[in-house]
Design an enzyme around this catalytic site. Structure first.
Site, PDB file in Angstrom:
ATOM      1  N   ASP A  45       0.742  -1.102   0.115  1.00 55.61           N
ATOM      2  CA  ASP A  45       0.096   0.088  -0.043  1.00 55.61           C
ATOM      3  C   ASP A  45       0.833   1.241   0.051  1.00 55.61           C
ATOM      4  O   ASP A  45       1.884   1.320   0.980  1.00 55.61           O
ATOM      5  CB  ASP A  45      -1.047   0.025   1.180  1.00 55.61           C
ATOM      6  CG  ASP A  45      -2.132   0.892   1.275  1.00 55.61           C
ATOM      7  OD1 ASP A  45      -1.807   1.950   0.529  1.00 55.61           O
ATOM      8  OD2 ASP A  45      -2.988   0.772   1.786  1.00 55.61           O
ATOM      9  N   GLU A  98      -1.672  -0.930  -3.949  1.00 55.17           N
ATOM     10  CA  GLU A  98      -2.801  -0.276  -3.368  1.00 55.17           C
ATOM     11  C   GLU A  98      -2.608   1.169  -3.513  1.00 55.17           C
ATOM     12  O   GLU A  98      -1.703   1.847  -2.637  1.00 55.17           O
ATOM     13  CB  GLU A  98      -3.335  -0.888  -2.128  1.00 55.17           C
ATOM     14  CG  GLU A  98      -4.641  -0.393  -1.453  1.00 55.17           C
ATOM     15  CD  GLU A  98      -5.194  -1.220  -0.417  1.00 55.17           C
ATOM     16  OE1 GLU A  98      -5.593  -0.480   0.516  1.00 55.17           O
ATOM     17  OE2 GLU A  98      -4.777  -2.326  -0.139  1.00 55.17           O
ATOM     18  N   GLU A 155     -10.639   3.072  -1.210  1.00 53.99           N
ATOM     19  CA  GLU A 155     -11.226   2.996   0.316  1.00 53.99           C
ATOM     20  C   GLU A 155     -11.623   4.497   0.665  1.00 53.99           C
ATOM     21  O   GLU A 155     -12.172   4.597   1.714  1.00 53.99           O
ATOM     22  CB  GLU A 155     -10.026   2.506   1.181  1.00 53.99           C
ATOM     23  CG  GLU A 155      -8.919   3.788   1.212  1.00 53.99           C
ATOM     24  CD  GLU A 155      -7.780   3.178   2.080  1.00 53.99           C
ATOM     25  OE1 GLU A 155      -7.385   3.971   3.066  1.00 53.99           O
ATOM     26  OE2 GLU A 155      -7.006   2.031   1.600  1.00 53.99           O
ATOM     27  N   HIS A 162     -12.660  -2.319   2.549  1.00 60.04           N
ATOM     28  CA  HIS A 162     -11.662  -1.724   3.368  1.00 60.04           C
ATOM     29  C   HIS A 162     -11.756  -1.828   4.589  1.00 60.04           C
ATOM     30  O   HIS A 162     -12.889  -1.359   5.034  1.00 60.04           O
ATOM     31  CB  HIS A 162     -11.093  -0.412   2.872  1.00 60.04           C
ATOM     32  CG  HIS A 162     -10.325   0.258   3.671  1.00 60.04           C
ATOM     33  ND1 HIS A 162     -10.370   1.144   4.731  1.00 60.04           N
ATOM     34  CD2 HIS A 162      -9.066   0.474   3.757  1.00 60.04           C
ATOM     35  CE1 HIS A 162      -9.397   1.485   5.331  1.00 60.04           C
ATOM     36  NE2 HIS A 162      -8.465   1.083   4.786  1.00 60.04           N
ATOM     37  N   GLU A 181     -10.525  -7.955   4.555  1.00 61.00           N
ATOM     38  CA  GLU A 181      -9.315  -7.254   4.978  1.00 61.00           C
ATOM     39  C   GLU A 181      -9.123  -7.415   6.531  1.00 61.00           C
ATOM     40  O   GLU A 181     -10.217  -6.818   7.014  1.00 61.00           O
ATOM     41  CB  GLU A 181      -8.959  -5.816   4.530  1.00 61.00           C
ATOM     42  CG  GLU A 181      -7.846  -5.258   5.141  1.00 61.00           C
ATOM     43  CD  GLU A 181      -7.693  -3.860   4.740  1.00 61.00           C
ATOM     44  OE1 GLU A 181      -6.307  -3.514   4.701  1.00 61.00           O
ATOM     45  OE2 GLU A 181      -8.398  -3.121   4.373  1.00 61.00           O
TER      46      GLU A 181
END
Length: 398
Positions: free
Chosen positions: A223, A249, A275, A326, A348
């Site tokens: 990420d 991400e 997200e 998310h 997640e």
């Protein structure tokens, strides 16, 4: 049944943890400015430390009461969300709490500027509390109200936000999460384009360390948290491709959808994002511009359970796009479990955030061998544990 009151409630308690709970933070867009990169912690305020091994835990919950004594609860939420809830109180009081579609649309139409930002966070929290209320009134878990379970145990991947990026500690935490049964792990980069080749080398060292420790059978994701640009992301992707990375991400800021699309066209690694996107219309725009392979709306940002079910429907008819909500595993698991695994493969587990978000719950979801297990708890399973609550007070909506 009618809604009689909308309330916010702040509870505090003591959380025991050996060592520093948040050891490191992720890259942030504002790190472009050197004085901000030097700040060790970003994002949500760190928990105040009471003494060695003890932290002050605080949680704010939204509660919706009815004339039949049933209360729905959602949380935890931020103080800024509480004040936005006040704008919708008049629409809610006196209404049928089962009319979630009507109430969602009425809230959305009543405050046009609430379509994004804190207003949509408030709508999300209200919607989630209404679903909890419906489940409690019917003595059924929300996953059953959404159509029943496609599976009773949903695979999870571990997100390691807040863990140290020191290589030896990374190796140990990778092993720890494998031992817990997670078949996927997501790690967070600390460096961006402004840090040049040295920063890129440090990012790549993280990738190498995670893959080398995890072995070939564990999925790994990374990420960038909105902190890169097109050229840097593609350059990094070309360097990361040999490490069998599942996705990169949030490489750029969420409004740069055309940049997302450009990255996705050029990257040899799949792209995840969304997200910070709001509503089905935001999700549809990401899909229409072919910006992501994995769509990641947050149930406390994008519009709540009602809206995420619509986003799931959009994803189901979008070639190759998977819905991977998310965070907030204790809520998003209800949505994911009720969908086909082909649409929503997994949940997640934002590990440290799950600890704080679920700390006050009487019976948080069971995690077993890398999966989160559904239960028969009514609603969202939001009963609070009185043994953990040291103070309890109302938070004024206004």
């Amino acid at each position: 049944m009618k809604i009689t009151a909308v309330r916010a409630r702040r509870v505090t308690g003591t959380f025991e943890y050996d060592g520093e709970f948040r050891e490191e933070r992720q890259a942030r867009p504002i790190d472009l400015y050197e004085q901000n990169f030097a700040v060790s912690m970003g994002g949500p305020p760190a928990m105040p430390k009471i003494s060695d091994g003890k932290y002050r835990m605080e949680g704010i919950f939204l509660e919706i009461d009815t004339d039949e004594g049933v209360t729905g609860r959602a949380g935890t939420i931020g103080a800024e969300t509480v004040h936005m809830v006040a704008q919708f109180e008049r629409l809610l009081v006196g209404s049928d709490p089962f009319a979630t579609e009507l109430l969602w649309d009425a809230m959305y139409r009543s405050v046009p500027n609430a379509r994004k930002g804190p207003g949509m966070l408030a709508i999300s929290a209200i919607d989630n509390a209404l679903w909890d209320l419906k489940g409690r009134a019917l003595n059924q878990p929300v996953w059953r109200l959404l159509g029943g379970a496609a599976r009773m145990e949903v695979p999870m991947y571990a997100s390691t936000l807040g863990y140290s990026l020191e290589p030896e500690l990374v190796r140990q935490r990778v092993k720890d999460h494998i031992a817990l049964g997670y078949r996927g792990q997501k790690w967070f980069f600390r460096y961006g384009p402004q840090h040049g080749r040295d920063g890129m080398a440090k990012n790549l060292e993280l990738v190498e360390t995670v893959r080398d420790t995890a072995g070939p059978d564990v999925e790994i994701m990374f990420d960038a948290w909105k902190s890169w640009d097109v050229r840097y992301t593609v350059d990094m992707a070309e360097r990361m491709v040999d490490y069998d990375v599942k996705w990169i991400e949030e490489p750029v800021q969420p409004d740069r959808i055309s940049s997302y699309a450009a990255i996705r066209r050029a990257s040899p690694i799949a792209i995840a994002g969304g997200e910070g996107e709001f509503t089905r219309w935001g999700a549809q725009e990401l899909i229409a511009q072919e910006a992501v392979d994995y769509l990641q709306p947050d149930v406390f940002i994008a519009g709540g359970i009602s809206e995420l079910t619509k986003i799931a429907a959009i994803a189901s008819v979008s070639e190759g796009v998977k819905l991977m909500p998310h965070a907030r595993a204790n809520v998003s698991m209800h949505i994911v479990a009720a969908q086909s695994p082909d649409v929503c493969p997994s949940v997640e587990d934002l590990v440290k955030s799950s600890v704080t978000n679920e700390f006050f719950l009487l019976a948080p979801p069971v995690r077993r061998l890398g999966k989160i297990c559904l239960s028969e708890q009514p609603g969202l399973g939001m009963d609070l544990d009185p043994a953990k609550i040291e103070s309890d007070e109302d938070v004024p909506l206004r």
